[in-house]
Scaffold this active site. Structure first.
Site, mmCIF file in Angstrom:
data_model
loop_
_atom_site.group_PDB
_atom_site.id
_atom_site.type_symbol
_atom_site.label_atom_id
_atom_site.label_comp_id
_atom_site.label_asym_id
_atom_site.label_seq_id
_atom_site.Cartn_x
_atom_site.Cartn_y
_atom_site.Cartn_z
ATOM 1 N N ARG A 129 0.710 -1.201 -0.254
ATOM 2 C CA ARG A 129 -0.061 -0.132 0.036
ATOM 3 C C ARG A 129 0.774 1.389 0.105
ATOM 4 N NH1 ARG A 129 -2.829 -3.671 3.251
ATOM 5 N NH2 ARG A 129 -2.035 -2.832 4.973
ATOM 6 N N GLU A 175 5.240 -9.347 16.077
ATOM 7 C CA GLU A 175 4.797 -9.853 17.293
ATOM 8 C C GLU A 175 4.857 -11.318 17.578
ATOM 9 O OE1 GLU A 175 0.711 -8.724 17.635
ATOM 10 O OE2 GLU A 175 0.312 -9.335 19.493
HETATM 11 P P1 AMP Z 1 3.759 -1.431 11.860
HETATM 12 O O1 AMP Z 1 5.276 -2.194 11.351
HETATM 13 O O2 AMP Z 1 3.437 -2.110 13.261
HETATM 14 O O3 AMP Z 1 4.006 0.026 12.206
HETATM 15 O O4 AMP Z 1 2.707 -1.720 10.841
HETATM 16 C C1 AMP Z 1 2.728 -1.100 9.843
HETATM 17 C C2 AMP Z 1 2.426 -1.916 8.527
HETATM 18 O O5 AMP Z 1 1.275 -2.736 8.654
HETATM 19 C C3 AMP Z 1 2.000 -1.050 7.382
HETATM 20 O O6 AMP Z 1 2.660 -1.498 6.078
HETATM 21 C C4 AMP Z 1 0.511 -0.924 7.296
HETATM 22 O O7 AMP Z 1 -0.150 -1.253 6.021
HETATM 23 C C5 AMP Z 1 0.208 -2.481 8.128
HETATM 24 N N1 AMP Z 1 -0.782 -2.110 9.142
HETATM 25 C C6 AMP Z 1 -0.647 -2.172 10.507
HETATM 26 N N2 AMP Z 1 -1.831 -2.189 11.214
HETATM 27 C C7 AMP Z 1 -2.534 -1.841 10.391
HETATM 28 C C8 AMP Z 1 -4.032 -1.340 10.526
HETATM 29 N N3 AMP Z 1 -4.751 -1.366 11.893
HETATM 30 N N4 AMP Z 1 -4.827 -1.153 9.411
HETATM 31 C C9 AMP Z 1 -4.199 -1.169 8.166
HETATM 32 N N5 AMP Z 1 -2.827 -1.622 8.014
HETATM 33 C C10 AMP Z 1 -2.041 -1.964 8.897
#
Ligand code: AMP
Length: 176
Positions: free
Chosen positions: A62, A99
């Site tokens: 995305r 996680e």
């Molecule tokens: P993080 O590494 O935890 O910051 O997660 C970010 C990545 O996971 C991004 O590429 C987001 O597209 C996806 N992501 C994580 N949480 C969500 C959420 N609640 N809704 C949509 N995409 C998410």
């Protein structure tokens, strides 16, 4: 209505996707609204216009949707970061903890020149693990982290803190 509220209005929140406890922010309805998309790209561009950006790195998948138009607006190269095994040429890899388990992301070698100011872009900032891994890849290739930009920031998950050692320029159009 301001741009953050317009974005918020078009987002679809899916409870417990892809697993229990996650409130998934689905941006596909946003993509159906061309005038909103155009305005979002402009806001992303304006947020980075003082940073002397040499390249935008976008995170699969995305992060490609607005990352390329953002790079076009800034008139700089767009560099994709993908999950392991997807990029066809010589790559640099970085493994990071999730996680449960771990993930590896890759970028093509020699796309970033020494000391380039690189902007890391993705659709959403959650814990910051993914953007942090992208920043590590940029640094491995000799780039500097000029900042991070997202459409959405889930600030209660601590992503900003996780990224603050790389850059203080952490921008999200709509924060929760
Ligand atoms: P993080 O590494 O935890 O910051 O997660 C970010 C990545 O996971 C991004 O590429 C987001 O597209 C996806 N992501 C994580 N949480 C969500 C959420 N609640 N809704 C949509 N995409 C998410």
């Amino acid at each position: 209505m301001n741009i953050g509220d317009r974005l918020n209005k078009e987002l679809r929140t899916i409870v417990d996707f892809p697993k229990p406890g996650i409130m998934f922010k689905d941006i596909t309805p946003v993509l159906e609204n061309p005038s909103l998309c155009r305005d979002l790209v402009e806001v992303l561009r304006d947020s980075a216009s003082d940073l002397n950006i040499d390249a935008v790195v976008g995170i699969e998948s995305r992060g490609f949707l607005f990352g390329l138009p953002l790079a076009l607006e800034l008139e700089v190269p767009f560099i994709p970061i993908r999950k392991k095994g997807k990029l066809p040429y010589k790559t640099v890899s970085y493994a990071y903890d999730l996680e449960y388990g771990s993930a590896t992301i890759e970028m093509h070698q020699n796309t970033i020149q020494n000391n380039w100011n690189v902007l890391v872009h993705d659709d959403l900032l959650a814990t910051g693990g993914t953007a942090k891994a992208a920043a590590e890849l940029v640094k491995m290739e000799g780039g500097k982290i000029a900042g991070f930009s997202f459409l959405i920031g889930l600030n209660f998950l601590g992503g900003k803190e996780a990224l603050s050692t790389y850059s203080k320029n952490i921008f999200s159009i709509k924060e929760y």
